[in-house]
Design an enzyme around this catalytic site. Structure first.
Site, PDB file in Angstrom:
ATOM      1  N   GLU A 431       0.663  -1.115  -0.046  1.00 56.32           N
ATOM      2  CA  GLU A 431       0.096  -0.049   0.048  1.00 56.32           C
ATOM      3  C   GLU A 431       0.820   1.186  -0.084  1.00 56.32           C
ATOM      4  OE1 GLU A 431      -2.743  -0.762  -0.799  1.00 56.32           O
ATOM      5  OE2 GLU A 431      -2.939  -2.751  -0.240  1.00 56.32           O
ATOM      6  N   GLY A 432       2.054   1.354  -0.770  1.00 52.71           N
ATOM      7  CA  GLY A 432       2.608   2.403  -0.922  1.00 52.71           C
ATOM      8  C   GLY A 432       3.951   2.148   0.093  1.00 52.71           C
TER       9      GLY A 432
END
Length: 583
Positions: A431-432
């Site tokens: 998620e990043g």
């Protein structure tokens, strides 16, 4: 060892640190109350402790299995998911008019922490569905909402997020998946996606894939990406042209099916406008980033509980001042006590950041005053990268410390301590990555609205310093001094970053993110200490718990916030000194 949901800690954080009751003023949560919070947390604790936690080791040992294009989850997962659906947990934080419970996201975050702490691999499925629901609510058409939302809100159907491709990792703009119009309003989606969490499984009746792809003639890079809703089972009941062609063999979270998905002209429908896919997907991403931070808190809590239990049981050596004949339980050794105290303090700080971020998100969504709405949105935007990155770093750190407390027994699988570390290690990546969060923090967030987000944060911290300085409790004024020093270090770093060129700014991004997490976490622990002192004076609740919260804040202040000046030196080192090392 099993898992005990930290209900008292959660209630204190919700009510005294994040002031969740303030949400009632928006009018959006008319029936929300402390009694309802207690009831929800108690029921969620039963699911986490009695159903999900016992399956944690099962999932780790059995893994998910792919036969043909069918993925089977570990023993017990399907039944546990049915109980999750029966309890209505998926829709807790979504509006009642859509079929949810209509409760605050902050309460949903607390429940999610229990689920993730009890069984991180299981919790990933519902976590991705949260994001799918939010994307549909924000960007879906009325027809899409009518067809898919109700089943997603109950959890009968699950959702996924399809970004990553073999040739495009964090560089989403390089993706190659394509979508061709079918002529009837639908699109034929083709391409391969990797690392798709719960991309295929046997727990839900249908899986709704949200897939990024390019349409004919679209611009290069992220500006030419669109988002498509691609269901596993089509509205007419037939199977769509998509399948899992692989299940990743991972370091941890073995009970979570992480799939390679192949789309071969699968029928899908555009969500939002063409070439606006990244804006739509970021609705999911922002939801997921906070929720991944909550994963860090949950896995840290479980690792801490296991380490604490082991330290109480394991006997080795003669401890200073311990009663009875040696050997004594290792919890009597000062170094073990220090390790456990550090684990507990950082968990409390990261939990406070995540819940405070969720409260800001609720207020940003439901406040009617435009200025307040904007200010709360800035607070949510500022806290999101800190919640994701710092909390997951703490998850890995605490899980590693848990192994250390176990000694050699932590390094073998039979105690289960190693699983927590293996499971936690993915959270700073997906998620990043945490570096991407740091870049966001020193980039867009630093200059957002002329720096208003940081100015507002600093003003709030100043108010807490004043509350500590004027307290009658002897431990609170020194606590205020430590917080003031940490705040001044953060101000110094912000001022330097604003003037630095982009290369120097990015070189200092990760240490700045650490400083921000440590300072904001310390501030929120100080808020808790002030509230605990008020509880003592008004004789509210357990006096021992209040005393522990004050002691916890002081330990954190002395062991963590004192590091702030050295963090500034690291931040302001500059890119040239790093480059001189040679690579």
């Amino acid at each position: 060892m099993t898992y005990r949901a930290p209900v008292d800690e959660m209630r204190f954080t919700l009510e005294e640190v994040a002031a969740v009751e303030g949400l009632k003023a928006t009018g959006a949560f008319a029936d929300f109350s402390a009694d309802l919070t207690a009831a929800i947390l108690d029921e969620a604790a039963k699911l986490a402790e009695n159903v999900l936690a016992p399956l944690n080791r099962v999932g780790d040992a059995e893994h998910c299995k792919l036969e043909g294009d069918v993925v089977t989850t570990p023993t017990g997962f399907k039944d546990a998911y049915a109980q999750f659906v029966e309890g209505g947990w998926q829709g807790l934080q979504f509006p009642a008019e859509l079929g949810g419970m209509g409760l605050p996201r902050a309460l949903g975050v607390a429940v999610l922490e229990m689920i993730q702490g009890a069984n991180l691999a299981f919790g990933l499925g519902p976590m991705l569905t949260y994001g799918g629901i939010e994307a549909l609510i924000e960007h879906g058409s009325d027809e899409q909402k009518a067809m898919y939302l109700s089943k997603l809100l109950t959890g009968e159907w699950s959702a996924t997020m399809n970004l990553t491709e073999p040739s495009a990792g964090s560089d989403v703009g390089a993706l190659r998946s394509k979508a061709e119009p079918n002529g009837d309003g639908s699109w034929a989606v083709s391409g391969q996606k990797i690392f798709i969490t719960w991309g295929e499984h046997d727990c839900a009746e249908n899986i709704i894939h949200l897939v990024l792809a390019r349409t004919p003639g679209s611009p290069e890079g992220t500006k030419g990406i669109s988002l498509f809703l691609v269901p596993k089972i089509l509205p007419d009941g037939t199977r769509n042209d998509l399948r899992a062609i692989g299940v990743e063999h991972k370091l941890g979270i073995h009970g979570s099916p992480t799939c390679t998905m192949e789309y071969t002209g699968a029928k899908g429908w555009l969500i939002g406008e063409e070439n606006a896919g990244m804006r739509c997907m970021f609705t999911m991403m922002n939801s997921a980033r906070l929720n991944v931070g909550v994963q860090g808190v949950g896995i840290a809590e479980r690792a801490y509980q296991q380490a604490l239990d082991y330290a109480r049981e394991r006997k080795q050596g003669k401890a200073i001042g311990a009663d009875g004949p040696a050997p004594h339980a290792i919890i009597h050794h000062p170094d073990i006590k220090r390790t456990l105290a550090g684990m507990r303090a950082k968990i409390a700080a990261s939990r406070a950041i995540c819940i405070s971020c969720a409260v800001a998100a609720d207020l940003a969504h439901y406040s009617e005053d435009a200025d307040e709405k904007a200010a709360f949105k800035r607070r949510e935007d500022l806290l999101t990268p800190i919640a994701k990155a710092w909390s997951t770093d703490i998850g890995v750190e605490v899980a590693s410390a848990g192994i250390q407390v176990h000694g050699g027994m932590g390094y073998v699988e039979e105690t289960g301590a190693a699983q927590h570390f293996r499971d936690a290690r993915i959270t700073p990546i997906y998620e990043g990555t945490n570096a991407i969060q740091a870049i966001d923090l020193v980039g867009r967030k630093l200059s957002m609205d002329g720096g208003a987000a940081f100015d507002e944060l600093f003003d709030d911290i100043e108010q807490t310093i004043e509350a500590c300085d004027t307290s009658s409790h002897p431990d609170l004024p020194p606590l205020g001094e430590r917080l003031r020093d940490s705040l001044e270090s953060m101000r110094e770093a912000v001022d330097w970053l604003k003037e630095a060129d982009m290369e120097d700014r990015l070189a200092g991004a990760t240490p700045f993110q650490t400083l921000a997490g440590e300072t904001v976490g310390g501030w929120l622990l100080c808020v808790g200490a002030v509230a605990a002192r008020r509880r003592q004076k008004e004789e509210i609740g357990d006096p021992a718990f209040a005393a522990e919260r004050i002691a916890l804040a002081n330990f954190y202040a002395e062991s963590v916030m004192t590091l702030a000046p050295s963090r500034v030196d690291d931040i302001t080192m500059g890119a040239e000194m790093i480059a001189d090392v040679g690579f």
